[in-house]
Design a protein around this motif. Structure first.
Motif, mmCIF file in Angstrom:
data_model
loop_
_atom_site.group_PDB
_atom_site.id
_atom_site.type_symbol
_atom_site.label_atom_id
_atom_site.label_comp_id
_atom_site.label_asym_id
_atom_site.label_seq_id
_atom_site.Cartn_x
_atom_site.Cartn_y
_atom_site.Cartn_z
ATOM 1 N N LEU A 159 22.827 44.604 56.337
ATOM 2 C CA LEU A 159 22.212 43.791 55.287
ATOM 3 C C LEU A 159 20.959 43.119 55.838
ATOM 4 N N ASN A 161 19.956 40.091 54.743
ATOM 5 C CA ASN A 161 20.037 38.682 54.362
ATOM 6 C C ASN A 161 20.578 37.800 55.474
ATOM 7 N N TYR A 163 23.290 38.342 57.062
ATOM 8 C CA TYR A 163 24.749 38.369 57.078
ATOM 9 C C TYR A 163 25.319 39.778 57.188
ATOM 10 N N SER A 183 31.682 35.160 48.010
ATOM 11 C CA SER A 183 30.279 35.383 47.666
ATOM 12 C C SER A 183 29.941 36.849 47.853
ATOM 13 N N ASP A 184 29.153 37.388 46.935
ATOM 14 C CA ASP A 184 28.738 38.777 47.068
ATOM 15 C C ASP A 184 27.640 38.948 48.107
ATOM 16 N N GLU A 185 27.252 37.860 48.781
ATOM 17 C CA GLU A 185 26.239 37.921 49.831
ATOM 18 C C GLU A 185 26.850 37.918 51.230
ATOM 19 N N LYS A 209 28.413 31.174 55.724
ATOM 20 C CA LYS A 209 27.143 30.441 55.765
ATOM 21 C C LYS A 209 27.334 29.059 56.383
ATOM 22 N N LYS A 358 29.039 33.104 42.031
ATOM 23 C CA LYS A 358 29.358 34.027 43.108
ATOM 24 C C LYS A 358 30.535 34.891 42.672
#
Length: 375
Positions: A159, A161, A163, A183-185, A209, A358
């Motif tokens: 990824l 981002n 993460y 979270s989808d992140e 995070k 999220k």
């Protein structure tokens, strides 16, 4: 020397700021620099004693406050020194059994870091069974193809981002899942790894995070993700390892609660801090990268590795499992208040995730959402 009193008041304020039961980053951030606050407190204490100034009431009150602050900070950090009882036993030479061992490297590589060769060199030198990279993107995935011949079992989540994560294993993996808990992140890797002896070990790779002005405004989702995993682990009667950059320090309220809820042990207790962040600033370091494990594991070796160009140092850990360790090592005691605190934090995290739109549909988090309590 009014600045002596200012320094002392700052130490007192920072020490007790973290006791406020709030999740905002500007409160939770006080959990991190406890060693630095302790050092400033010692300096303030000495200066207050030698300061050539009348011992008026304000000076006496400030001195008492500094002593209280030092006592509190020492309570938090002393468990991670040789002065404390070891939470995890050391495997004696006559007990060593490679068939029951697992070695691993956890490394937050820093996405823009281009010094791929420095990590590769350490992997090739130590030859760990598992390598977990965090913040690894497609570029890092391509660079690490050099080690793939030695690591036939791989889980890739590249990824951009900050993460992304990759898991490389010499040992067989089974039932591998990439989960996005709150979270989808933010991905996490959940799998079963088999030791050379054939024994299965449940493995959880996490990287939530951090609470900061540039990432998450509070620690709510981080705390909830960690506690959801801990709550799942407590019901397992299996060997287990949790590893990753948890963006939390070992002595924080949440990390200690996670240990009590999950029943996992920390091999740093009674040894040393393994401060991994920030690699470039020796005076501003704390422990963000962690390896927790079930009571059937004991420690063979643990050390922080050399700089790889990232803002984190990699961590190298070798563990060995055995029934004897399970008998002599005890989980931290959990109270009803711990359970309630964990469930409250989980619910708060789910509600916040829903509010921020999220994803809260992953099977590991969904039961909490549906039942409003625990599985």
């Amino acid at each position: 020397m009014i600045w002596v009193e200012i320094l002392a008041i700052l130490v007192i304020w920072l020490s007790f700021w973290s006791l406020i039961p709030r999740d905002e980053w500007w409160i939770r951030g006080a959990d991190f620099p406890r060693l630095q606050i302790l050092a400033l407190g010692i300096i303030a204490f000495i200066l207050l004693l030698v300061w050539e100034h009348p011992w008026d009431m304000s000076r006496q009150v400030i001195l008492i406050g500094v002593i209280a602050a030092l006592a509190y900070q020492l309570k938090m950090v002393l468990p991670y020194t040789l002065l404390w009882k070891k939470q995890v036993k050391q495997v004696r030479p006559e007990q060593l059994n490679p068939e029951k061992q697992i070695s691993l490297i956890v490394s937050n590589v820093l996405t823009p870091n281009q010094k791929h060769h420095l990590l590769i060199e350490q992997i090739q030198q130590l030859k760990p069974d598992l390598v977990l990279t965090l913040e690894s993107d497609q570029i890092w995935q391509q660079a690490l193809t050099e080690i793939e011949v030695d690591y036939p079992y791989r889980v890739a989540v590249p990824l951009d981002n900050l993460y992304g994560m990759h898991l490389y294993s010499r040992l067989p993996l089974k039932d591998t899942e990439i989960k996005f808990i709150l979270s989808d992140e933010i991905p996490s890797i959940h799998t079963t790894v088999f030791l050379p002896s054939g024994q299965p070990v449940q493995l959880y790779c996490l990287h939530p995070k951090p609470p900061s002005p540039t990432e998450a405004k509070d620690s709510t989702l981080r705390d909830a993700e960690l506690l959801i995993v801990g709550d799942q682990i407590k019901d397992l009667d299996e060997s287990c390892i949790v590893m990753g950059d948890l963006n939390d320090v070992a002595w924080s309220r949440t990390t200690r609660l996670f240990q009590r809820i999950s029943g996992l042990l920390d091999p740093r207790v009674g040894r040393h801090y393994i401060n991994t962040f920030h690699a470039d600033y020796p005076l501003l370091r704390w422990s963000l990268d962690h390896v927790f494990h079930s009571t059937d594991f004991a420690l063979v070796k643990m050390k922080r590795l050399a700089h790889i160009g990232s803002d984190h140092f990699p961590v190298y850990v070798v563990l060995q499992t055995g029934r004897i360790f399970d008998r002599i090592q005890e989980e931290l005691p959990q109270t009803d208040a711990d359970e309630q605190e964990a469930q409250d934090a989980i619910q708060e995290g789910i509600e916040k995730a829903e509010l921020e739109e999220k994803i809260v549909t992953d099977e590991i988090a969904q039961p909490y959402k549906e039942q409003g309590k625990s599985v």
